[in-house]
Structure formats: C-alpha cells, structure tokens
Scaffold this active site. Structure first.
Site, PDB file in Angstrom:
ATOM      1  CD  GLN A 184       2.351  -1.120   5.248  1.00  0.00           C
ATOM      2  OE1 GLN A 184       2.164  -2.184   5.806  1.00  0.00           O
ATOM      3  NE2 GLN A 184       2.777  -0.047   5.896  1.00  0.00           N
TER       4      GLN A 184
ATOM      5  CG  ASP B  19      -1.497  -1.195   1.664  1.00  0.00           C
ATOM      6  OD1 ASP B  19      -1.484  -2.140   0.873  1.00  0.00           O
ATOM      7  OD2 ASP B  19      -2.015  -1.265   2.784  1.00  0.00           O
TER       8      ASP B  19
ATOM      9  NE  ARG C  62      -5.594  -4.432   8.070  1.00  0.00           N
ATOM     10  CZ  ARG C  62      -6.339  -5.474   8.416  1.00  0.00           C
ATOM     11  NH1 ARG C  62      -6.529  -5.754   9.683  1.00  0.00           N
ATOM     12  NH2 ARG C  62      -6.909  -6.229   7.495  1.00  0.00           N
TER      13      ARG C  62
ATOM     14  CG  PHE D 189       0.148  -3.368   9.336  1.00  0.00           C
ATOM     15  CD1 PHE D 189       1.415  -3.941   9.266  1.00  0.00           C
ATOM     16  CD2 PHE D 189      -0.956  -4.223   9.351  1.00  0.00           C
ATOM     17  CE1 PHE D 189       1.585  -5.328   9.201  1.00  0.00           C
ATOM     18  CE2 PHE D 189      -0.805  -5.602   9.290  1.00  0.00           C
ATOM     19  CZ  PHE D 189       0.467  -6.155   9.222  1.00  0.00           C
TER      20      PHE D 189
HETATM   21  C1  FRU Z   1      -3.728  -3.726   2.780  1.00  0.00           C
HETATM   22  C2  FRU Z   1      -3.080  -4.129   4.086  1.00  0.00           C
HETATM   23  C3  FRU Z   1      -3.407  -3.115   5.174  1.00  0.00           C
HETATM   24  C4  FRU Z   1      -2.276  -3.266   6.124  1.00  0.00           C
HETATM   25  C5  FRU Z   1      -1.128  -3.548   5.198  1.00  0.00           C
HETATM   26  C6  FRU Z   1      -0.089  -4.476   5.747  1.00  0.00           C
HETATM   27  O1  FRU Z   1      -3.070  -4.123   1.653  1.00  0.00           O
HETATM   28  O2  FRU Z   1      -3.479  -5.419   4.439  1.00  0.00           O
HETATM   29  O3  FRU Z   1      -4.668  -3.277   5.744  1.00  0.00           O
HETATM   30  O4  FRU Z   1      -2.086  -2.123   6.883  1.00  0.00           O
HETATM   31  O5  FRU Z   1      -1.671  -4.096   4.014  1.00  0.00           O
HETATM   32  O6  FRU Z   1       1.033  -4.503   4.940  1.00  0.00           O
END
Ligand code: FRU
Length: 494
Positions: free
Chosen positions: A54, A38, A166, A97
């Site tokens: 991420q 993300d 989250r 995250f």
């Molecule tokens: C979405 C997700 C988010 C989380 C992240 C973890 O793609 O699952 O909800 O914060 O990726 O990498």
C-alpha cells in the site's frame, strides 16, 4: 497501457528516489519515498519473490492508495520496481487497497486487490463501496481486467457489509483459484469469507471460514491462510480489538488462529488463538511458500496507532518487518528471521558466562546494524535475580530497554527514549517462558528498528526506533546476579 495517474507516480519515483537512498534502513523494505502500509501480493513469481505494498508516493501520510513494488531472491536484498497500480478507474477511484498475487498457469502474474469507491449519500455521510478486482501482468506492468470488479456486494452472504469487504488473499489449489476475504457480518464483527473460481474472473461464494462474533475485535483486515506442519493457520488483523491479558493489546491487533479446516464446509475449527507479534509495530502480515518449502511471513512494521509519528526530516514513512520463517511447535506459531540473514553476518564477538551484578558493558558489543543473541540465566543457584535489563541504541540521552522479570515471567520493551518527536505509546509488556531456567533474546537492529525473537522464535516483538544513529552503545544491568552469554554479529550488506 500505463494510465496518466500511474505514469505520474512512476515519474515521481524516477525523479526523487535517488535523493532518499541515504535515509533508508539497510535490509528492511520501505517505499523509498512517501507512505507505505500493508504488504500486498507477497508471492513467488518466475523464480523470484515479489512484494507489493500500500503506497502513496507523494506524502508521508496515507493518501489514495497505489501499489508500490519490489522483488528479491533472498529476502534481504531488494530491487525496486516501478509502481504497479494506481487508483485510476471508476471502481477503484478512492484506492487500490490490499490484496494478493499468484502466478497463473500460463506464466502471467495475477494481482487481486480491493477497489474502493466512496459515495456521498443524501444525508451527507460518506459510504464506501469495496469490491474485488484483478490486474494481470508480466512482473512489471499490469493491466486491470475489463470485467472488474470481479466480486462485488452481490456475492456476499446475508448481512455481510459492503463497506468493509476487503483484502483478498488469493491462491491456487488444483485447477481452481481461491480467495480469503475480510468482511464484517450482521453482528458487526469480523469474518473471513472464502470464494472460488476457475479463471479468477468468474467467482462463487463458498463459505464463512471463520467468524469472531465480537470476541477478537471488529473488522478482520488482511486475512492470510495456509497449511503448516499439519495445521491450518489463519492470520488476521482485527480493528478495535479489546485487550486480553498481556496476549492481545487494544486497537489494531494481530491474531493467529490455528486449527483444521473441514474441507466439506470450508470452515476453520480452532485449536488455539494467539498473538503473532507482541511489539508496538506489527500489522497486516502476509505469507508465501518458498521454493524449498518454507512458509515465510512479512508484515507492516508499524501500527495505525503510531503511524503519524516520525522525525519530520525523514522522507519516507513505514517499513516492513524482516521476512520470517514460520513453524508450528506444540500447537503454537513460532517465527525466526529468514536464514538468508546469516549470509550477511560480518564480524563476530562473543562472551560466555559473564557475571552481571550491576551495570556492565562489554568491549566490542555495540552497533546499530546487528544480529545479537543474549542468553540470560541466574548467576547464583540459591537465589534468583529480580530483573535483568538489556540497553540498546544508547548514548547520554537515548536508550531502548528490554527488561526481563523472572518472578512474573514477562519481558517489557520501553522505547520512550528512542527518538520519537511526539508522545505515543512506547511500552509493551508480554509473557515469556523460561526453558531450563534460561531466556534467549535475539535482537536484530537495522537503523530504524528493533526486532526481538525470544527462545528461538517462541515469541517475537517488533518496534520502530528513530534514535540517532550514533547512539550505538549496549549495556547489561541486573538486580541480583545474572550470567549471560552474548553472541554478536555486525550485519553488512554485500
Ligand atoms: C489495513 C488496511 C486494509 C486496507 C488498507 C488500506 O492496514 O486498512 O484493510 O486494504 O489498509 O490502505
């Protein structure tokens, strides 16, 4: 202070990023090395636009999540900055995250993210605890707040899941910070909750902005909320979505809810729910507001369903879409590539009213880094054509095909022959509308991707391709007579 874990990621980047430069797409963001998913913290800061993501630098698979970091002035050319966050604290030891960012009134840069801590229970099951944390910095280095986590399970409304809580999207309104956070409520399906704070440290729960009651998937990940053209717009990425017609595909989907928020209860009343992008590779979009008032969206150009498949020699996995300008027209979300892309257009080749009756190629129309618009209309007033196909990234072995069928008003994209080493989902079909009997296909190619914008942004579809770069032919084919206009620009990084 930079922790050992963050320093290790930064040293790793310093050592290896130089070797992967030649593998990168020209103007789509990747992690350079390792894994990304993300987009995070996509927001203006001190006159530039920052983007975090991420990130797990050490492998091309998902791992303990760090935040990688880039910035740009024009959404096309990006400058890489050192990794910003590492999962180096007790409350985020299993991952930093997704989350957002905002410029503070005193000029500091505030990041808000989800800290994950997994705990093994007596029965052997692993339970995740997801809490919201902040880090403050100067655009390069960030310090996690000593009072983290700033929002934890105690703030949740009754029945709210502590395991699925989250992806805060943070913004400022008046003197307050607001955050929209994904959660699962008592019925096990997705909600977005609103929180409010005077200082980003002390928060209060405000409301359930929207709940899907199992209509649009389960957990709603990565919410983004904004006002656009007189409407309130909520973007969410549902997990375990069931397919609905050709609008929504199953699995990790993407949904746009358009309506109006009643400010007293902070609740979204929906007028329309639509897919954001019809492609195979689009998830977790985030938006920002530019200096000149445009709402610009970027997303992970990938999907969890297909994220384990790439040629083994590539040292990065995951890329972002091209940033897109959003608007609402006739109650629907429209999207087009940021206008800055046009500055990177090079040689133009165009054709008008070319009659296609079988398979045709046109001199000069080829390439793997291009911005090309093909307008399609019937070639014969008395009878319509059965189908039209646009072949891209073609050689003797490979091709990606966009097929239009006027009788059922759909476009189907098939990337079965586009360089994937494993068998994954490769075909997607979606509804389109004709305007004055014409369909406009704008195709953006950048080495490992195809982004398709239909009828000036009425719909969009994103696809990762791994076709070898010398497969660059384009051809047109139809059953029945079709007339096409073609306007093609090479895209050149300056
Ligand atoms: C979405 C997700 C988010 C989380 C992240 C973890 O793609 O699952 O909800 O914060 O990726 O990498």
């Amino acid at each position: 202070m930079t922790s050992k874990m963050l320093q290790r990621a930064r040293d790793f980047e310093k050592k290896y990023l130089k070797y992967t430069v030649s593998e990168q797409p020209a103007f789509h963001v990747t992690g350079g090395i390792g894994w990304i998913n993300d987009p995070n913290g996509f927001a203006p800061y001190k006159g530039e636009y920052h983007l975090f993501f991420q990130y797990y630098p050490y492998d091309t698979k998902w791992g303990p999540m760090h935040w990688g970091h880039v910035k740009t002035r024009d959404f096309i050319k990006w400058e890489r900055l050192p990794a910003a966050l590492a999962p180096d604290s007790e409350y985020d030891r299993d991952g930093c995250f997704s989350g957002g960012a905002v410029e503070m009134p005193d000029g500091r840069h505030l990041l808000m993210y989800t800290g994950v801590r997994n705990v093994r229970l007596r029965n052997g099951k692993i339970q995740a605890f997801q809490t919201q944390c902040i880090a403050i910095g100067d655009g390069v280095d960030y310090e996690k707040h000593s009072l983290n986590p700033v929002i934890d399970a105690r703030f949740l409304p009754e029945g709210g899941s502590t395991e699925d809580f989250r992806d805060p999207k943070i913004w400022r309104e008046g003197d307050l910070y607001y955050a929209a956070i994904g959660n699962r409520c008592a019925d096990g399906s997705g909600t977005v909750l609103i929180f409010r704070s005077p200082d980003a440290v002390n928060w209060e729960y405000v409301s359930v902005l929207s709940a899907c009651h199992n209509q649009y998937g389960r957990m709603w990940e990565c919410p983004d909320l904004f006002r656009l053209d007189g409407k309130d717009v909520l973007l969410v990425s549902p997990q375990e979505m069931a397919a609905i017609g050709l609008e929504f595909h199953p699995g990790n989907a993407n949904v746009c809810l358009i309506g109006s928020i009643d400010r007293e209860n902070f609740h979204l009343h929906r007028d329309r729910v639509q897919a954001i992008d019809f492609g195979l590779d689009f998830y977790a979009p985030q938006t920002l507001l530019t200096k000149d008032g445009r709402r610009v969206m970027i997303a992970w150009m990938q999907n969890w369903e297909t994220s384990s498949c790439k040629p083994s020699e590539l040292r990065f996995m995951g890329q972002m879409t091209l940033p897109r300008e959003l608007s609402i027209r006739d109650g629907r979300l429209y999207q087009n590539p940021v206008r800055e892309l046009e500055k990177y257009r090079g040689v133009k080749i165009d054709y008008y009213n070319v009659l296609i009756t079988g398979e045709t190629s046109l001199r000069g129309i080829r390439g793997r880094s291009m911005d090309m618009t093909v307008t399609v209309r019937p070639g014969n007033e008395s009878s319509s054509f059965k189908w039209f196909r646009l072949y891209l990234c073609r050689d003797g072995e490979h091709f990606t095909v966009i097929r239009f069928r006027p009788d059922i008003s759909t476009v189907k994209v098939d990337r079965t022959h586009s360089g994937f080493p494993h068998d994954i989902v490769n075909i997607r079909e979606f509804p389109v509308h004709l305007h004055n009997g014409e369909l406009k296909l704008r195709v953006i190619l950048d080495r490992y991707s195809l982004e398709l914008f239909i009828n000036d942004g009425e719909s969009a579809a994103s696809f990762v391709l791994y076709t070898p770069e010398n497969a660059d032919a384009v051809s047109f084919s139809s059953e029945g007579a079709v007339l096409v206009d073609v306007e093609k620009y090479d895209l050149e990084m300056k």
